[in-house]
Design a protein around this motif. Structure first.
Motif, PDB file in Angstrom:
ATOM      1  N   PRO A  33       0.828  -1.215   0.000  1.00 42.56           N
ATOM      2  CA  PRO A  33       0.000   0.000   0.000  1.00 42.56           C
ATOM      3  C   PRO A  33       0.859   1.259   0.000  1.00 42.56           C
ATOM      4  O   PRO A  33       1.941   1.296   0.591  1.00 42.56           O
ATOM      5  CB  PRO A  33      -0.800  -0.125   1.308  1.00 42.56           C
ATOM      6  CG  PRO A  33      -0.792  -1.575   1.632  1.00 42.56           C
ATOM      7  CD  PRO A  33       0.516  -2.104   1.136  1.00 42.56           C
ATOM      8  N   THR A  79      -4.106  -3.864   0.040  1.00 38.95           N
ATOM      9  CA  THR A  79      -3.444  -4.350   1.252  1.00 38.95           C
ATOM     10  C   THR A  79      -3.856  -5.787   1.549  1.00 38.95           C
ATOM     11  O   THR A  79      -3.019  -6.638   1.873  1.00 38.95           O
ATOM     12  CB  THR A  79      -3.804  -3.448   2.448  1.00 38.95           C
ATOM     13  OG1 THR A  79      -3.461  -2.098   2.139  1.00 38.95           O
ATOM     14  CG2 THR A  79      -3.059  -3.892   3.696  1.00 38.95           C
ATOM     15  N   TRP A  85      -2.282  -8.096  -0.981  1.00 39.33           N
ATOM     16  CA  TRP A  85      -0.857  -8.247  -0.662  1.00 39.33           C
ATOM     17  C   TRP A  85      -0.653  -9.289   0.438  1.00 39.33           C
ATOM     18  O   TRP A  85       0.204 -10.166   0.350  1.00 39.33           O
ATOM     19  CB  TRP A  85      -0.305  -6.889  -0.257  1.00 39.33           C
ATOM     20  CG  TRP A  85       1.146  -6.880   0.139  1.00 39.33           C
ATOM     21  CD1 TRP A  85       2.183  -7.407  -0.553  1.00 39.33           C
ATOM     22  CD2 TRP A  85       1.706  -6.306   1.326  1.00 39.33           C
ATOM     23  NE1 TRP A  85       3.365  -7.188   0.108  1.00 39.33           N
ATOM     24  CE2 TRP A  85       3.104  -6.525   1.266  1.00 39.33           C
ATOM     25  CE3 TRP A  85       1.172  -5.609   2.418  1.00 39.33           C
ATOM     26  CZ2 TRP A  85       3.961  -6.080   2.266  1.00 39.33           C
ATOM     27  CZ3 TRP A  85       2.037  -5.176   3.401  1.00 39.33           C
ATOM     28  CH2 TRP A  85       3.403  -5.411   3.323  1.00 39.33           C
ATOM     29  N   ARG A  86      -1.479  -9.188   1.511  1.00 41.31           N
ATOM     30  CA  ARG A  86      -1.347 -10.153   2.615  1.00 41.31           C
ATOM     31  C   ARG A  86      -1.646 -11.573   2.135  1.00 41.31           C
ATOM     32  O   ARG A  86      -0.965 -12.530   2.513  1.00 41.31           O
ATOM     33  CB  ARG A  86      -2.291  -9.776   3.756  1.00 41.31           C
ATOM     34  CG  ARG A  86      -1.847  -8.574   4.562  1.00 41.31           C
ATOM     35  CD  ARG A  86      -2.542  -8.554   5.916  1.00 41.31           C
ATOM     36  NE  ARG A  86      -3.986  -8.521   5.768  1.00 41.31           N
ATOM     37  CZ  ARG A  86      -4.708  -7.423   5.760  1.00 41.31           C
ATOM     38  NH1 ARG A  86      -4.109  -6.245   5.890  1.00 41.31           N
ATOM     39  NH2 ARG A  86      -6.021  -7.469   5.627  1.00 41.31           N
TER      40      ARG A  86
END
Length: 453
Positions: free
Chosen positions: A206, A440, A443-444
């Protein structure tokens, strides 16, 4: 140790793993000796050699990395496979540079490991058939990449020439071509292979966190920053920093990154004094973003950063530029996923293989890999088939499950995210929008579900 059959030496401090491995090896026709102590295994190997070594990484007294180095001092050619429950790009690269031939993530079933053992032993036998054949084998499967095509041979040659230098490198190529593998090879065969290899996907972090990820921060510099944190530039000092999707960085950070690369100094967020670093930068991006005219027109890339990184450019070919490699890639993926999902499959029928070779594959090797994985999972017999219209003939959005296999929710989610990323051309912002989650969260999930390979 009996002379007949391949001789395997296993090192793992877990006695249960040793018992299971010894039993499975006996069934497969291998003679396996098991050691819970790396030093005991090293002493045994020095006294009586083996055809192949399999070692864990996390062990007391002497870890797997040290064991690899000490074995290589005794025998530089013996094949070594590494197994660990702590899989990451950094771990894989560290294992390779210490002398491992291949890498497998725990937990795994023996069928998966057996495929790797057989492939490694076959490569060893091929090396013993003559220097000419050895050179050919090395050229067709190098740096954990498969390729006989002229475009791949040019890539391998470029890696050989560029890796020993410390200059910044720009890796260009379409999504799914293997830019991360090239970056790992540049480090593992570079001038400082013992230094850290740190990878950051700039498009997945992010914007509110990317500056801290790059440069680090002091305690209290950000909300929730309870202690000092070193950024990836500082973490990679003494080694290599791989920045994937580098053009996704905000323009202000691109300029700051260019200054850090040029001066080899950075200032953490909230700090007053700069910190000296010594890091090699390898950047990667889709090739069309690096067209200079396009860069100037869109201002997607800071010109100073472009000039710094474009001193040496390595282009990774798209799959359509190396179609002659598709049969070997397909068979490699079939064997890998057959072992992973415990499927008794041999490969694709001739007509299906021709269709696979003729397919466009806009997502390149990554898309091919996922397609083969899907076919193996859904396999009803020993021979795989690829429909004339490709897998989309089943209808958009349709998900089919085999009656005798129940994948976990995590596995289904991983496959679906990979499918959406392929359709989005590897663009994570677009994929997050399709999935209706923020970047975000994506991404995780990508970090958590990072596949082993």
């Amino acid at each position: 140790m009996p002379a007949e059959g391949p001789r395997i030496l296993l090192v793992d401090d877990d006695p249960v793993t040793g018992i299971v491995m010894q039993r499975q090896c006996a069934r497969a026709g291998y003679h396996c000796r098991v050691f819970q102590s790396a030093q005991a295994a090293l002493d045994a190997f020095a006294a009586e050699r083996a055809d192949l070594l399999v070692t864990d990484l996390r062990m007391p007294h002497m870890n797997g990395f040290e064991f690899l180095e000490r074995v290589r001092a005794v025998d530089p050619d013996v094949p070594i496979l590494v197994m660990t429950g702590y899989s990451s790009i950094e771990t894989a690269v560290e294992s390779m540079k210490r002398g491992a031939n291949d890498f497998i993530k725990k937990p795994f079933n023996f069928a998966e490991l057996n495929v790797m053992i057989e492939r490694t032993l076959q490569a060893k036998r091929a090396r013993g058939q003559g220097a000419g054949q050895t050179a050919t084998a090395q050229r067709t499967d190098r740096y954990h990449m498969i390729g006989q095509a002229p475009a791949m041979q040019r890539l391998f040659h470029a890696i050989e020439r560029v890796a020993p230098t410390q200059c910044p490198v720009l890796i260009t190529g379409e999504a799914g071509t293997g830019k991360t593998l090239v970056a790992g090879a540049l480090h593992a065969h570079g001038a400082r292979p013992d230094g850290p290899f740190v990878a950051l996907d700039c498009g997945a972090v992010p914007r509110s966190l990317i500056e801290s990820e790059l440069f680090g921060h002091e305690r209290g510099a950000l909300p929730g920053a309870q202690q000092r944190k070193a950024g990836v530039l500082e973490q990679a000092s003494g080694g290599t920093l791989f920045l994937d999707e580098i053009a996704a960085l905000p323009a202000t950070l691109q300029a700051a990154l260019a200054r850090a690369i040029e001066t080899q100094r950075l200032t953490r967020l909230g700090a007053r004094a700069p910190v000296a670093i010594d890091v090699r930068i390898v950047g990667a991006c889709n090739r069309d973003l690096w067209d200079l005219a396009a860069v100037r027109a869109t201002d997607q890339l800071d010109h100073q950063l472009y000039r710094l990184l474009d001193r040496v450019r390595i282009d990774v070919p798209a799959l359509q530029e190396r179609r002659e490699d598709i049969p070997a890639l397909v068979q490699h993926f079939v064997e890998h996923f057959a072992a992973r999902y415990n499927r008794q499959v041999r490969g694709f029928d001739a007509a299906s293989l021709q269709r696979l070779c003729a397919h466009a594959w806009p997502g390149n090797v990554r898309e091919l890999r996922t397609a083969v994985e899907r076919c193996v999972i859904l396999a009803a017999g020993t021979e795989l088939a690829w429909p004339a219209g490709g897998q989309d003939t089943d209808g958009p959005g349709q998900i089919v499950f085999p009656e005798d296999n129940f994948p976990s929710l995590d596995e289904i989610e991983r496959q679906y995210i990979e499918h959406v990323l392929e359709r989005a051309g590897g663009k994570k912002t677009r994929a997050a929008r399709i999935l209706e989650i923020n970047k975000t969260t994506l991404w995780r999930k990508l970090r958590r579900n990072q596949p082993d390979s």
